[in-house]
Motif scaffolding. Sequence first.
Motif, PDB file in Angstrom:
ATOM      1  N   SER A  50      -6.816   3.161   4.212  1.00  0.00           N
ATOM      2  CA  SER A  50      -6.644   1.879   4.055  1.00  0.00           C
ATOM      3  C   SER A  50      -6.404   1.380   5.462  1.00  0.00           C
ATOM      4  CB  SER A  50      -5.316   1.751   3.475  1.00  0.00           C
ATOM      5  OG  SER A  50      -4.992   0.525   3.497  1.00  0.00           O
ATOM      6  N   ALA A  51      -5.916   2.333   6.288  1.00  0.00           N
ATOM      7  CA  ALA A  51      -5.838   1.894   7.876  1.00  0.00           C
ATOM      8  C   ALA A  51      -7.259   1.848   8.568  1.00  0.00           C
ATOM      9  CB  ALA A  51      -5.010   2.757   8.665  1.00  0.00           C
TER      10      ALA A  51
ATOM     11  N   ARG B 206      -8.739  -1.640   7.529  1.00  0.00           N
ATOM     12  CA  ARG B 206      -8.001  -2.838   8.078  1.00  0.00           C
ATOM     13  C   ARG B 206      -8.456  -2.751   9.519  1.00  0.00           C
ATOM     14  NH1 ARG B 206      -7.058  -7.047   5.721  1.00  0.00           N
ATOM     15  NH2 ARG B 206      -5.685  -8.431   6.988  1.00  0.00           N
TER      16      ARG B 206
ATOM     17  N   SER C 283      -2.102   5.175  10.987  1.00  0.00           N
ATOM     18  CA  SER C 283      -2.029   5.633   9.614  1.00  0.00           C
ATOM     19  C   SER C 283      -0.447   6.106   9.683  1.00  0.00           C
ATOM     20  CB  SER C 283      -2.812   7.074   9.386  1.00  0.00           C
ATOM     21  OG  SER C 283      -4.302   6.626   9.367  1.00  0.00           O
TER      22      SER C 283
ATOM     23  N   SER D 283       1.528   3.128   8.999  1.00  0.00           N
ATOM     24  CA  SER D 283       1.463   2.707   7.584  1.00  0.00           C
ATOM     25  C   SER D 283       1.707   3.503   6.714  1.00  0.00           C
ATOM     26  CB  SER D 283      -0.125   2.583   7.359  1.00  0.00           C
ATOM     27  OG  SER D 283      -0.819   1.585   8.351  1.00  0.00           O
TER      28      SER D 283
ATOM     29  N   HIS E  16      -1.130  -7.380   4.316  1.00  0.00           N
ATOM     30  CA  HIS E  16      -2.132  -7.495   4.972  1.00  0.00           C
ATOM     31  C   HIS E  16      -1.680  -8.164   6.268  1.00  0.00           C
ATOM     32  CE1 HIS E  16      -5.191  -7.611   2.095  1.00  0.00           C
ATOM     33  NE2 HIS E  16      -4.873  -8.352   0.987  1.00  0.00           N
TER      34      HIS E  16
ATOM     35  N   GLY F   8      -0.829  -5.040   8.343  1.00  0.00           N
ATOM     36  CA  GLY F   8      -2.019  -4.665   8.746  1.00  0.00           C
ATOM     37  C   GLY F   8      -2.707  -5.061  10.083  1.00  0.00           C
ATOM     38  N   ASP F   9      -2.408  -6.297   9.862  1.00  0.00           N
ATOM     39  CA  ASP F   9      -2.940  -7.231  11.233  1.00  0.00           C
ATOM     40  C   ASP F   9      -2.168  -6.916  12.484  1.00  0.00           C
ATOM     41  OD1 ASP F   9      -4.912  -8.461   9.645  1.00  0.00           O
ATOM     42  OD2 ASP F   9      -3.530 -10.319   9.431  1.00  0.00           O
TER      43      ASP F   9
END
Length: 272
Positions: free
Chosen positions: A179-180, A183, A206, A209, A267, A270-271
């Motif tokens: 996922s990281a 992104r 990671s 996250s 989201h 993540g940004d």
Amino acid sequence: MKHVEIVYRYGSGDAVIRPRPTDAGEARRRLDEGNRAFAALLDNVGEDGPAARRVVEVDPRDLGLLSAGGAPTQRPYAAVLGCADARVPVELVFSEGPNDLFVVRVAGNGLGGDALGSLKYAVDHLGDSLKLVVVLGHSGCGAVTAAVDIFLDPAEYLSIASKYTMRGLLDQLLVVVHSAARRMAAIWGPDVTQRAGYRDALVEASVVSNAALAAHTVQQELSRDARGMRAAYGVYLLGTHDVWAPRAGSADVTGLADPPRDLDAFHGFGDA
């Protein structure tokens, strides 16, 4: 070279002891303040000068010294899910003493059944004093680094395929690493993998996250309880001794943070 003294001190029964936090906000502020004091203490350790000293006042009741030989009552104000890494002494990181924190440690601070069960025990049985549950990752985490290396070279997975316990740990982390990485590619472009330092950046993305996702999961569990207990996450930086956590829509990364609430919030996280 300047030397550092960290002193745990208790006085008589009349000594003034810091009161326990009354809610999650107070608990988080106390942890943040304790970490800032610990980091500041070590900030100039290589310089000449007088000794740097930090005194942590300890309630003698928490050592069983005023209980006529009986065991002290557990009364931590926060539970911390941390990594098993020996370089992250949780009580020292937050300038706390005995009976202040209920600490659960597992490699990669993964939220497996045993870890979640231990936190659930704390919430169910220590709720009179417990106000906050913290998931604390740390920079350069060995477990997360191993997961990143397998993600970057999937053939390495064969080396752990027959090791059930190791595979179980890394399988959880691989989801977060994937996922990281997605992104990072969405923000910086697909050629981000060719940039210098990509592997290290993916490890640290990671790490944070993983901590944020675990805290989100814990918060969902706590939301079923009406006592107002909260979850938070952060990452302990081995090099500077600070705790940091990115927040969606903010440049502030100091101290612990609330976990993302939902998919949209993730989201934004993540940004950040």
